[in-house]
Design a protein around this motif. Structure first.
Motif, PDB file in Angstrom:
ATOM      1  N   LEU A   5      75.303  55.946  58.723  1.00  0.00           N
ATOM      2  CA  LEU A   5      74.173  56.073  59.635  1.00  0.00           C
ATOM      3  C   LEU A   5      74.686  55.497  61.055  1.00  0.00           C
ATOM      4  O   LEU A   5      74.613  54.419  61.074  1.00  0.00           O
ATOM      5  CB  LEU A   5      72.876  55.573  59.136  1.00  0.00           C
ATOM      6  N   GLY A   6      74.755  56.271  62.124  1.00  0.00           N
ATOM      7  CA  GLY A   6      75.541  55.850  63.370  1.00  0.00           C
ATOM      8  C   GLY A   6      74.514  55.176  64.404  1.00  0.00           C
ATOM      9  O   GLY A   6      74.617  54.832  65.420  1.00  0.00           O
ATOM     10  N   ALA A   7      73.179  55.333  63.863  1.00  0.00           N
ATOM     11  CA  ALA A   7      72.200  55.032  65.119  1.00  0.00           C
ATOM     12  C   ALA A   7      71.849  53.503  65.020  1.00  0.00           C
ATOM     13  O   ALA A   7      71.111  53.105  66.124  1.00  0.00           O
ATOM     14  CB  ALA A   7      70.633  55.677  64.853  1.00  0.00           C
ATOM     15  N   TYR A   8      72.217  52.856  64.085  1.00  0.00           N
ATOM     16  CA  TYR A   8      72.197  51.279  64.006  1.00  0.00           C
ATOM     17  C   TYR A   8      73.121  50.834  64.794  1.00  0.00           C
ATOM     18  O   TYR A   8      74.122  51.028  64.965  1.00  0.00           O
ATOM     19  CB  TYR A   8      72.413  50.669  62.535  1.00  0.00           C
ATOM     20  N   TYR A   9      72.667  49.832  65.893  1.00  0.00           N
ATOM     21  CA  TYR A   9      73.556  48.935  66.907  1.00  0.00           C
ATOM     22  C   TYR A   9      72.927  47.943  67.100  1.00  0.00           C
ATOM     23  O   TYR A   9      71.616  47.409  67.220  1.00  0.00           O
ATOM     24  CB  TYR A   9      73.448  50.195  68.040  1.00  0.00           C
ATOM     25  N   ILE A  57      68.545  47.762  57.225  1.00  0.00           N
ATOM     26  CA  ILE A  57      68.294  46.849  58.398  1.00  0.00           C
ATOM     27  C   ILE A  57      69.170  45.435  57.859  1.00  0.00           C
ATOM     28  O   ILE A  57      69.919  44.658  58.953  1.00  0.00           O
ATOM     29  CB  ILE A  57      67.003  46.310  58.423  1.00  0.00           C
ATOM     30  N   LEU A  58      69.146  44.844  56.634  1.00  0.00           N
ATOM     31  CA  LEU A  58      69.503  43.741  56.105  1.00  0.00           C
ATOM     32  C   LEU A  58      71.314  44.080  55.946  1.00  0.00           C
ATOM     33  O   LEU A  58      71.989  42.974  55.960  1.00  0.00           O
ATOM     34  CB  LEU A  58      69.094  43.282  55.136  1.00  0.00           C
ATOM     35  N   SER A  59      71.481  45.389  55.778  1.00  0.00           N
ATOM     36  CA  SER A  59      73.105  45.680  55.483  1.00  0.00           C
ATOM     37  C   SER A  59      73.938  45.453  56.718  1.00  0.00           C
ATOM     38  O   SER A  59      73.456  45.879  57.670  1.00  0.00           O
ATOM     39  CB  SER A  59      73.118  46.953  54.802  1.00  0.00           C
ATOM     40  N   ASP A  60      75.063  45.201  56.500  1.00  0.00           N
ATOM     41  CA  ASP A  60      76.235  45.013  57.589  1.00  0.00           C
ATOM     42  C   ASP A  60      76.919  46.217  57.443  1.00  0.00           C
ATOM     43  O   ASP A  60      77.597  46.493  58.627  1.00  0.00           O
ATOM     44  CB  ASP A  60      77.095  43.889  57.081  1.00  0.00           C
ATOM     45  N   VAL A  61      77.044  47.177  56.452  1.00  0.00           N
ATOM     46  CA  VAL A  61      77.517  48.398  56.474  1.00  0.00           C
ATOM     47  C   VAL A  61      76.470  49.365  56.284  1.00  0.00           C
ATOM     48  O   VAL A  61      75.862  49.360  55.046  1.00  0.00           O
ATOM     49  CB  VAL A  61      78.698  48.409  55.445  1.00  0.00           C
ATOM     50  N   HIS A  62      76.065  50.328  57.163  1.00  0.00           N
ATOM     51  CA  HIS A  62      75.224  51.274  57.243  1.00  0.00           C
ATOM     52  C   HIS A  62      75.605  52.787  56.582  1.00  0.00           C
ATOM     53  O   HIS A  62      75.609  53.680  57.449  1.00  0.00           O
ATOM     54  CB  HIS A  62      74.384  51.326  58.483  1.00  0.00           C
ATOM     55  N   LYS A  81      71.428  58.864  63.038  1.00  0.00           N
ATOM     56  CA  LYS A  81      70.258  58.593  62.813  1.00  0.00           C
ATOM     57  C   LYS A  81      70.138  57.317  62.078  1.00  0.00           C
ATOM     58  O   LYS A  81      71.058  56.833  61.550  1.00  0.00           O
ATOM     59  CB  LYS A  81      69.229  59.717  62.257  1.00  0.00           C
ATOM     60  N   VAL A  82      68.859  56.678  61.856  1.00  0.00           N
ATOM     61  CA  VAL A  82      68.531  55.398  60.773  1.00  0.00           C
ATOM     62  C   VAL A  82      68.228  55.909  59.640  1.00  0.00           C
ATOM     63  O   VAL A  82      67.827  55.062  58.742  1.00  0.00           O
ATOM     64  CB  VAL A  82      67.452  54.657  61.425  1.00  0.00           C
ATOM     65  N   TYR A  83      68.024  57.158  59.448  1.00  0.00           N
ATOM     66  CA  TYR A  83      67.717  57.736  58.130  1.00  0.00           C
ATOM     67  C   TYR A  83      68.379  59.150  58.084  1.00  0.00           C
ATOM     68  O   TYR A  83      68.803  59.591  58.961  1.00  0.00           O
ATOM     69  CB  TYR A  83      66.278  57.825  57.725  1.00  0.00           C
ATOM     70  N   CYS A  84      68.310  59.726  56.514  1.00  0.00           N
ATOM     71  CA  CYS A  84      69.048  60.832  56.489  1.00  0.00           C
ATOM     72  C   CYS A  84      68.280  61.968  57.088  1.00  0.00           C
ATOM     73  O   CYS A  84      67.068  62.007  56.810  1.00  0.00           O
ATOM     74  CB  CYS A  84      69.619  60.989  55.137  1.00  0.00           C
TER      75      CYS A  84
END
Length: 311
Positions: free
Chosen positions: A13-17, A84-89, A175-178
């Motif tokens: 999920l590439g939208a987490y930044y 949100i808590l994960s380091d690898v999305h 996105k932040v979800y599928c």
């Protein structure tokens, strides 16, 4: 020309930044929203089910609506909290397809429920003498079954029959979800069937539901302007929350469709995330508040329960 592809076992999920500094704040905000949504919807479901005075078609359809808000929220919020808590999305392929199925079927059930509720209000306001004979218990059961079975079946076909059979050339979803459309865009194989089926389904079902809703509200407005003051008050009191809920959901779905189909990279990433989450977060929270505050019967029952007497 066929692009190279490999068997995809997970998606990124590439939208987490840049969430490391604020991830606990985001976690608390999302958790508070989820708790509020679950509490409000469960509370109103219990209120309607436990009070026989609310066992009318409109309120029974509301139970279906609130149950769907719980279903859609559960398909999104626990997933967001973990990410949100994960380091690898990353998310596994099967879990991603399951989330796509849940979220898209939630949208279909929501839209169909709102359309049938508008039909119910049309019968109650425009044909009040025939309402009890036309909106029977068997018809309520049939319409409720249609509300749930049809979207679940169609989205199972789309998710597992069409999207699940695609050969993919990548595994990054921005996105932040599928999202089904973003997965389809990763396809190496021919996606014509997916696009055609999606367009036909959108045109025939959504266009048909929009026409039904517009027709019912045109007839309701005609009665409002030509009827008595009491009729107008009844129509506005029962239709205002429904129309507000419908417009809110339609706007959120419109934002999602526009963002997926057009290049929105000029917008800030945080704004794109908020717009993509709007239809999945605001509707489940606003619907119970809107109906609970605006419908007098629910409001009276809630006041009696909370304060021990009618107010």
């Amino acid at each position: 020309m066929m692009r190279n592809f490999t068997q995809v076992s997970y998606f990124t999920l590439g939208a987490y930044y840049e969430t490391e500094l604020f991830k606990y704040l985001y976690f608390l905000i999302v958790l508070a929203l989820y708790v509020a949504i679950v509490s409000a919807n469960v509370f109103l479901i219990v209120i309607i089910c436990m009070n026989r005075s609310l066992h009318e078609p409109m309120y029974l359809f509301l139970v279906s609506l609130f149950a769907n808000e719980l279903y859609g929220s559960t398909g999104l919020f626990p997933f967001l909290l973990v990410q949100i808590l994960s380091d690898v999305h990353t998310v596994s392929y099967s879990i991603c397809l399951l989330q796509v199925f849940c979220l898209y079927s939630y949208g279909g059930i929501e839209f169909l429920t709102l359309a049938i509720m508008s039909y119910d209000r049309y019968l109650a306001i425009c044909n009040p003498l025939q309402y009890n004979t036309r909106m029977t218990f068997n018809k309520i059961v049939m319409l409720t079954a249609l509300i749930w079975i049809y979207p679940l079946f169609i989205n199972a076909v789309i998710t597992y029959g069409l999207t699940g059979s695609l050969q993919l050339c990548g595994n990054i979803i921005n996105k932040v979800y599928c999202d089904n459309y973003y997965i389809v865009k990763l396809g190496c194989s021919d996606i014509t069937v997916n696009n055609v089926f999606g367009l036909v389904h959108m045109f025939t079902v959504i266009f048909g539901l929009v026409m039904l809703i517009l027709y019912t509200y045109m007839r309701i407005l005609k009665v409002c302007f030509s009827g008595s003051k009491q009729t107008r008050q009844k129509a506005f009191s029962t239709c205002t929350p429904h129309l507000a809920s419908l417009l809110n959901f339609a706007c959120g779905a419109f934002f999602e469709i526009v963002q997926g189909r057009f290049n929105m990279t000029s917008l800030p990433n945080l704004l794109r995330i908020v717009l993509s989450l709007y239809w999945l977060t605001c509707q489940p929270l606003i619907s119970p508040l809107m109906y609970g505050l605006k419908l007098s019967k629910i409001r009276i029952v809630c006041k009696t329960l909370l304060f021990g007497r009618k107010m």
